[in-house]
Design a protein around this motif. Structure first.
Motif, PDB file in Angstrom:
ATOM      1  N   THR A  20       0.861  -1.181   0.000  1.00  0.00           N
ATOM      2  CA  THR A  20       0.000   0.000   0.000  1.00  0.00           C
ATOM      3  C   THR A  20       0.896   1.229   0.000  1.00  0.00           C
ATOM      4  OG1 THR A  20      -1.794  -1.108   1.172  1.00  0.00           O
ATOM      5  CG2 THR A  20      -1.763   1.288   1.261  1.00  0.00           C
ATOM      6  N   ILE A  21       0.670   2.120  -0.977  1.00  0.00           N
ATOM      7  CA  ILE A  21       1.549   3.272  -1.176  1.00  0.00           C
ATOM      8  C   ILE A  21       0.728   4.552  -1.236  1.00  0.00           C
ATOM      9  CG2 ILE A  21       3.338   4.296  -2.624  1.00  0.00           C
ATOM     10  CD1 ILE A  21       3.743   1.582  -3.918  1.00  0.00           C
ATOM     11  N   MET A  22       1.137   5.562  -0.480  1.00  0.00           N
ATOM     12  CA  MET A  22       0.613   6.911  -0.636  1.00  0.00           C
ATOM     13  C   MET A  22       1.492   7.653  -1.630  1.00  0.00           C
ATOM     14  SD  MET A  22      -0.199   8.233   3.189  1.00  0.00           S
ATOM     15  CE  MET A  22      -1.686   7.772   4.069  1.00  0.00           C
ATOM     16  N   CYS A  49      -2.972   2.037  -4.162  1.00  0.00           N
ATOM     17  CA  CYS A  49      -2.427   3.396  -4.241  1.00  0.00           C
ATOM     18  C   CYS A  49      -3.408   4.390  -3.637  1.00  0.00           C
ATOM     19  CB  CYS A  49      -2.126   3.774  -5.680  1.00  0.00           C
ATOM     20  SG  CYS A  49      -0.754   2.848  -6.399  1.00  0.00           S
ATOM     21  N   ILE A  50      -2.914   5.208  -2.726  1.00  0.00           N
ATOM     22  CA  ILE A  50      -3.693   6.272  -2.104  1.00  0.00           C
ATOM     23  C   ILE A  50      -3.178   7.586  -2.666  1.00  0.00           C
ATOM     24  CG2 ILE A  50      -4.360   7.377   0.068  1.00  0.00           C
ATOM     25  CD1 ILE A  50      -3.579   4.693   1.451  1.00  0.00           C
ATOM     26  N   CYS A 107      -5.153  10.933   5.939  1.00  0.00           N
ATOM     27  CA  CYS A 107      -3.692  10.985   5.854  1.00  0.00           C
ATOM     28  C   CYS A 107      -3.118  11.670   7.089  1.00  0.00           C
ATOM     29  CB  CYS A 107      -3.253  11.752   4.613  1.00  0.00           C
ATOM     30  SG  CYS A 107      -3.680  11.004   3.036  1.00  0.00           S
ATOM     31  N   PHE A 147      -5.466   5.992   7.458  1.00  0.00           N
ATOM     32  CA  PHE A 147      -4.874   5.112   6.464  1.00  0.00           C
ATOM     33  C   PHE A 147      -3.705   4.334   7.064  1.00  0.00           C
ATOM     34  CE2 PHE A 147      -6.573   8.247   3.233  1.00  0.00           C
ATOM     35  CZ  PHE A 147      -7.493   7.355   2.683  1.00  0.00           C
ATOM     36  N   SER A 149      -0.487   2.806   5.581  1.00  0.00           N
ATOM     37  CA  SER A 149       0.298   2.795   4.357  1.00  0.00           C
ATOM     38  C   SER A 149       1.711   2.291   4.612  1.00  0.00           C
ATOM     39  CB  SER A 149       0.353   4.218   3.780  1.00  0.00           C
ATOM     40  OG  SER A 149       1.127   4.257   2.618  1.00  0.00           O
ATOM     41  N   ASP A 150       2.134   1.320   3.800  1.00  0.00           N
ATOM     42  CA  ASP A 150       3.490   0.788   3.937  1.00  0.00           C
ATOM     43  C   ASP A 150       4.537   1.828   3.561  1.00  0.00           C
ATOM     44  OD1 ASP A 150       2.548  -1.911   4.535  1.00  0.00           O
ATOM     45  OD2 ASP A 150       1.971  -2.010   2.427  1.00  0.00           O
ATOM     46  N   ALA A 152       5.127   5.966   1.808  1.00  0.00           N
ATOM     47  CA  ALA A 152       4.642   7.249   1.296  1.00  0.00           C
ATOM     48  C   ALA A 152       5.729   7.799   0.391  1.00  0.00           C
ATOM     49  CB  ALA A 152       4.341   8.225   2.424  1.00  0.00           C
ATOM     50  N   GLY A 182       3.392   7.727   6.109  1.00  0.00           N
ATOM     51  CA  GLY A 182       3.898   6.440   5.661  1.00  0.00           C
ATOM     52  C   GLY A 182       4.794   5.779   6.699  1.00  0.00           C
TER      53      GLY A 182
END
Length: 232
Positions: A20-22, A49-50, A107, A147, A149-150, A152, A182
């Motif tokens: 999971t990526i921002m 994807c965020i 976020c 969120f 997220s792995d 950012a 992240g």
């Protein structure tokens, strides 16, 4: 701790398929162009994807969509991208549309370590389906989760070797709050300077939030919609 890496390929080399990526940016403004290109080259797939939006067909996150590298898109706006629309309608990709203010807040609270926040946006709409609600002072609020997220990935104007970041103009957009959120934050910058060369009063993101930083190259900085006045 040495946070400086040589380039985008080195910065993203341990992002696995299914992560999971921002990704910072708004439209095509302030997007991490180098890292997106590196992810395309890496061939990883199954990404969540965020991002505020999904770029355009041939730039930004649109490049990942072309290669079918995105499994799920969490965004507030999905216009300007025909391939995005095609994959959505064909059931090839899961999409979670989030009101823009809620996206930003989810976020932000992730960066602050707050697990959830009550919001008014979306009450009584499809956005509220399956979500917990609370009532306070006669008003109903949705409980929105922070969120998780792995990674950012953000783009800044200037940064130093300690990871402190400065954004320029509207390119600031979603970048600072995602940088804070992240688990591992990667920053690409127009200009990388030594620690101590940035004015502390201008820093938007303290280096404590940034794990990797590098000076980017060959930025196109495209304009998503260019509108000019007709000549007399």
């Amino acid at each position: 701790m040495n946070k400086v890496v040589a380039n985008a390929d080195e910065a993203i080399k341990d992002i696995p398929s299914g992560a999971t990526i921002m990704l910072g940016g708004f439209g095509l403004c302030g997007i991490p162009e180098n890292c997106i290109a590196a992810i395309v080259r890496s061939g990883i797939t199954g990404l969540t994807c965020i991002s505020n939006n999904a770029g355009v067909d041939d730039f930004g996150l649109g490049l990942l969509l072309q290669k079918h590298q995105i499994k799920k898109m969490i965004a507030s706006y999905v216009g300007e991208n025909a391939e995005f629309e095609r994959q959505l309608l064909a059931g090839e990709m899961e999409v979670d549309l989030v009101p823009q203010g809620t996206l930003a807040t989810r976020c932000l609270i992730a960066g602050y370590g707050i697990p959830f926040v009550p919001v008014l946006a979306g009450v009584g709409t499809e956005v509220a389906e399956g979500k917990e609600t609370i009532v306070r002072n006669g008003k109903t609020y949705l409980i929105e989760e922070a969120f998780d997220s792995d990674f950012a990935i953000v783009k800044a104007w200037k940064g130093d070797t300690m990871g402190n970041l400065v954004f320029k103009g509207t390119a600031r957009n979603f970048n600072p709050m995602m940088a804070m959120a992240g688990k591992i934050t990667i920053a690409e910058v127009d200009e990388l300077v030594e620690a101590g060369q940035l004015d502390p009063n201008t820093i938007h993101v303290p280096g404590v939030y940034v794990n990797r930083i590098f000076q980017g190259i060959n930025y196109e900085k495209r304009i998503e919609q260019k509108t000019v006045r007709p000549r007399p």
